[in-house]
Design a protein around this motif. Sequence first.
Motif, PDB file in Angstrom:
ATOM      1  N   ALA A   1     -10.737 -16.004  63.331  1.00 49.60           N
ATOM      2  CA  ALA A   1     -12.118 -15.529  63.724  1.00 49.60           C
ATOM      3  C   ALA A   1     -12.620 -16.536  64.766  1.00 49.60           C
ATOM      4  O   ALA A   1     -13.416 -15.940  65.698  1.00 49.60           O
ATOM      5  CB  ALA A   1     -13.093 -15.541  62.424  1.00 49.60           C
ATOM      6  N   ASP A   2     -12.209 -17.798  64.863  1.00 49.69           N
ATOM      7  CA  ASP A   2     -12.830 -18.775  65.829  1.00 49.69           C
ATOM      8  C   ASP A   2     -11.965 -18.801  66.930  1.00 49.69           C
ATOM      9  O   ASP A   2     -12.350 -19.450  67.959  1.00 49.69           O
ATOM     10  CB  ASP A   2     -12.967 -20.213  65.206  1.00 49.69           C
ATOM     11  N   ASP A   3     -10.872 -18.038  67.114  1.00 56.38           N
ATOM     12  CA  ASP A   3     -10.025 -17.932  68.335  1.00 56.38           C
ATOM     13  C   ASP A   3      -9.282 -19.020  68.542  1.00 56.38           C
ATOM     14  O   ASP A   3      -8.778 -19.325  69.955  1.00 56.38           O
ATOM     15  CB  ASP A   3     -10.795 -17.200  69.545  1.00 56.38           C
ATOM     16  N   LEU A   4      -9.086 -20.043  67.660  1.00 56.90           N
ATOM     17  CA  LEU A   4      -8.491 -21.163  67.779  1.00 56.90           C
ATOM     18  C   LEU A   4      -7.004 -21.027  67.335  1.00 56.90           C
ATOM     19  O   LEU A   4      -6.895 -21.433  66.269  1.00 56.90           O
ATOM     20  CB  LEU A   4      -9.299 -22.575  67.240  1.00 56.90           C
ATOM     21  N   TYR A   5      -6.085 -20.921  68.170  1.00 57.49           N
ATOM     22  CA  TYR A   5      -4.716 -20.821  67.564  1.00 57.49           C
ATOM     23  C   TYR A   5      -3.565 -21.473  68.961  1.00 57.49           C
ATOM     24  O   TYR A   5      -3.916 -21.584  69.817  1.00 57.49           O
ATOM     25  CB  TYR A   5      -4.211 -19.299  67.335  1.00 57.49           C
TER      26      TYR A   5
END
Length: 313
Positions: free
Chosen positions: A68-72
Amino acid sequence: MTAHRFFAPRWLATGGAVLLAGVLGIAMLLQNGGSACAAPPSSDKHKGKATFYDLGGTQGNCSIKPPADDLYVALGKSEYSGARACGSYLDVTGPNGKVRVKVFDSCPECAVGHLDLSRTAFKKIGKEIDGIIPITYRAVPNAPTPGPLSITFVAGTSQYYWAVTIDNNANPIKSVSAKGPGGSFRSAALQDYNAWIIDGQMGNGPFQVKMTDIYGKTITAKNIKLSPQKKQTTSVRFAIGTTTTVEEAPAPVKKKATASPKPKKVASPSPSAVSSSVAAPLEESTVTEAAPDAQAEVALAAAEPEVKAASCG
C-alpha cells in the motif's frame, strides 16, 4: 522519459542521457566480493546501483499486489533466485537517505547489485532526474509485516492440483509442504512466478501448510481451505525470536509486577526487544477476497539481528 521493457508489463523510468547509458548496458562498478550464486540478498551490506520503474499492471512477477505504501523493488535473476526472494525486505541507502522496500518483482536484465525500485522508493533516496544512483543495501531478516502470513490458492486449483502463493512472509521461504486430513506432508515446488505447487491429488482439505525460511525457522498454518483466489489470513508469522516449529504455540502470559523494597535500575528494552514476540496461537484462517493488505508503516530504526542465509553453493 520512459522506455518500455521487452519482457513483462514493467516500465523503466530514467532521466535524460542516463537512460541511453542504461540501455547500452554501461554498468557502474559493483563491489559484491566477486560473482554471486543464485540466492536472495543476505544481511551483509552490498554496494550497487538503483534505477526505477513504473508498474505496468496490478502485480509483479511475485504474483502479489504491490504494498500500500508503494515501496517495492525488482531484483535481477540471480538475487530474485527463482522467486525465493519474493515477500522479503531490503533496506536501501542512497545519496538522500534510506528506504525499506519489499521484493515484489523480477528484473531479468538487472545484474547482481542492480535494484530496480518503484518510483516512490527511488525518490526517497535520490533525485528522480538522476535516473541511476549509487546505493548500498542489505536484507532485513524478520522484518515487521502488516499482518501474519496469507495463503492464496491460485486459479485452477482443485483436489488434483494444489498451488498457492504466500505473502507477508518477511523472510525468503526455503521450503513448503502440505497435507490434508489423514494424509502426510508432501513437498511443494517453487515456480518462478512465486507459486508453490504439488502436482497430484491432495484432496479437498482443509490443509496444514508447513513453511521453512532460509534461516531455518519453521511455522505451520492450519485449516487452510481449498478456496481458489481467496486470500486466507493465517495466525502465524516468521516472528523475531522464533527458533522452533510453531504448532499451537500458547500466547505469552503477562506477569504481575511485584514491588521490591530495593528496586534496581533496569535498562530500558531496545525497540527490537519490544516488537519481538512469540507468534500468536494458531487459529482458524480467515478467508477474504484477494486484495492488498493495509500496509503499516515500517520503522527503519528498529535494530535487526545479523542473520545470514545459508550458502547457496
